[in-house]
Design an enzyme around this catalytic site. Structure first.
Site, PDB file in Angstrom:
ATOM      1  N   SER A   1      58.193   1.355 -19.592  1.00  5.21           N
ATOM      2  CA  SER A   1      58.331  -0.106 -19.643  1.00  5.21           C
ATOM      3  C   SER A   1      59.757  -0.565 -19.901  1.00  5.21           C
ATOM      4  O   SER A   1      60.075  -1.729 -19.644  1.00  5.21           O
ATOM      5  CB  SER A   1      57.411  -0.689 -20.716  1.00  5.21           C
ATOM      6  OG  SER A   1      57.881  -0.370 -22.010  1.00  5.21           O
TER       7      SER A   1
ATOM      8  N   LYS B   1      60.865  -3.228 -27.056  1.00  2.00           N
ATOM      9  CA  LYS B   1      61.171  -4.192 -25.988  1.00  2.00           C
ATOM     10  C   LYS B   1      62.550  -4.789 -26.270  1.00  2.00           C
ATOM     11  O   LYS B   1      63.178  -4.517 -27.287  1.00  2.00           O
ATOM     12  CB  LYS B   1      60.126  -5.320 -25.936  1.00  2.00           C
ATOM     13  CG  LYS B   1      58.693  -4.857 -25.742  1.00  2.00           C
ATOM     14  CD  LYS B   1      58.432  -4.267 -24.369  1.00  2.00           C
ATOM     15  CE  LYS B   1      56.989  -3.765 -24.250  1.00  2.00           C
ATOM     16  NZ  LYS B   1      56.771  -3.009 -23.005  1.00  2.00           N
TER      17      LYS B   1
ATOM     18  N   SER C   1      55.512  -3.781 -17.537  1.00  5.79           N
ATOM     19  CA  SER C   1      55.711  -3.930 -18.977  1.00  5.79           C
ATOM     20  C   SER C   1      54.653  -4.847 -19.582  1.00  5.79           C
ATOM     21  O   SER C   1      54.420  -5.964 -19.097  1.00  5.79           O
ATOM     22  CB  SER C   1      57.114  -4.505 -19.252  1.00  5.79           C
ATOM     23  OG  SER C   1      57.283  -4.773 -20.629  1.00  5.79           O
TER      24      SER C   1
ATOM     25  N   SER D   1      56.591   5.610 -22.536  1.00  9.64           N
ATOM     26  CA  SER D   1      56.239   4.934 -21.293  1.00  9.64           C
ATOM     27  C   SER D   1      57.498   4.522 -20.530  1.00  9.64           C
ATOM     28  O   SER D   1      58.623   4.676 -21.011  1.00  9.64           O
ATOM     29  CB  SER D   1      55.384   3.696 -21.594  1.00  9.64           C
ATOM     30  OG  SER D   1      56.202   2.652 -22.099  1.00  9.64           O
TER      31      SER D   1
END
Length: 282
Positions: free
Chosen positions: A87, A142, A238, A85
């Site tokens: 994010s 993250k 996100s 993705s």
């Protein structure tokens, strides 16, 4: 416990290694004794083997070293992941293949997830892979924003740690490529988080805390002991701690440290971005 690839590796290691060990301790000596009793001959008068090693044992002896090496490598040294993705743009792009250090935060037994050697703790600014707290079968990546004891807030596209704003230096307007084209026009800035400087993307018109991401809606929150507050570098695209809360320490998989491949079929021309290969991750 879920039956995932690490569980398969552990089971396959036990089966192949156990079969090989059982043969070495019990059946192989019997075969050698049978050959010795035959005067050293390995074949009968009609050409049949006197004591042939079973095919299953041959396979176990061949596959066990490979399976066990992969298990050790993935469990304790380094594990590859693919970024699915946007994010973490612009730090990581869709199609990046990354390597994760498995021992930065200590060593854990595969499948059981029990830490048996403590080697360090995540620091602010680390990019970490972890098991998604709401679905541990899914891996997320993250950046660590808050460590235990930190008071974390977020307003006007700025992170606040213990009441102090995290510095940002405007870079300009971002131009995305391939699967990241949708982020063209976003504001790019250089953020200083702890000792790490990294780039982030924001859209000034987007809400800081969109619907479903209200963990900081009533002001800063304190990161509890044994937990971490994480956010994506693509701040307005996100699904992170603002939406579902903290990451427990036992959910950590490791620290991302390098991009070893980039393949994005949505890129114009050749899908591989050679310039991203073996880039470090800050």
């Amino acid at each position: 416990m879920t039956f995932d690839f690490p569980a398969f590796l552990v089971l396959a290691s036990f089966l192949t290694g156990g079969l090989w060990l059982l043969d070495a301790l019990v059946f192989a000596p019997r075969r050698r004794a049978a050959i010795a009793a035959a005067g050293g001959k390995t074949l009968t008068e009609d050409g049949r083997p006197i004591a042939k090693e079973p095919v299953l044992v041959e396979y176990a002896r061949s596959f066990f070293p490979v399976i066990f090496a992969v298990l050790v490598l993935r469990s304790f040294l380094v594990e590859p992941f693919r970024i699915p993705s946007n994010s973490m743009m612009p730090t990581l792009l869709t199609g990046d293949f990354i390597l994760v250090n498995k021992f930065s935060y200590g060593l854990r037994l595969p499948v059981l997830n029990v830490k048996f050697l403590d080697l360090g703790e995540p620091q602010r600014g680390d990019v970490v892979v972890f098991k998604f707290p709401l679905d541990p079968r899914t891996d997320y990546i993250k950046r660590v924003v808050g460590v235990p004891g930190d008071l974390v807030g977020y307003r006007n596209k700025t992170i606040f740690i213990n009441g102090e704003p995290v510095g940002q230096l405007p870079v300009g307007t971002y131009t995305g490529v391939g699967s990241g084209t949708e982020m063209t026009g976003a504001r790019e800035a250089l953020e200083s988080l702890g000792t790490v400087e990294h780039h982030i993307l924001t859209r000034p018109a987007a809400p800081d805390l969109p619907f479903g991401c209200q963990k900081l809606a009533f002001g800063p929150v304190e990161v509890p002991k044994g937990h971490y507050f994480v956010m994506g570098d693509n701040r307005d695209n996100s699904n992170d701690s603002r939406c579902w809360g903290f990451v427990p320490e036992e959910n950590l998989v490791g620290k991302a440290f390098a991009i070893w491949m980039h393949w994005d079929g949505a890129r114009e021309g050749f899908p591989i971005a050679w310039s991203r290969l073996w880039d470090g991750i800050e």
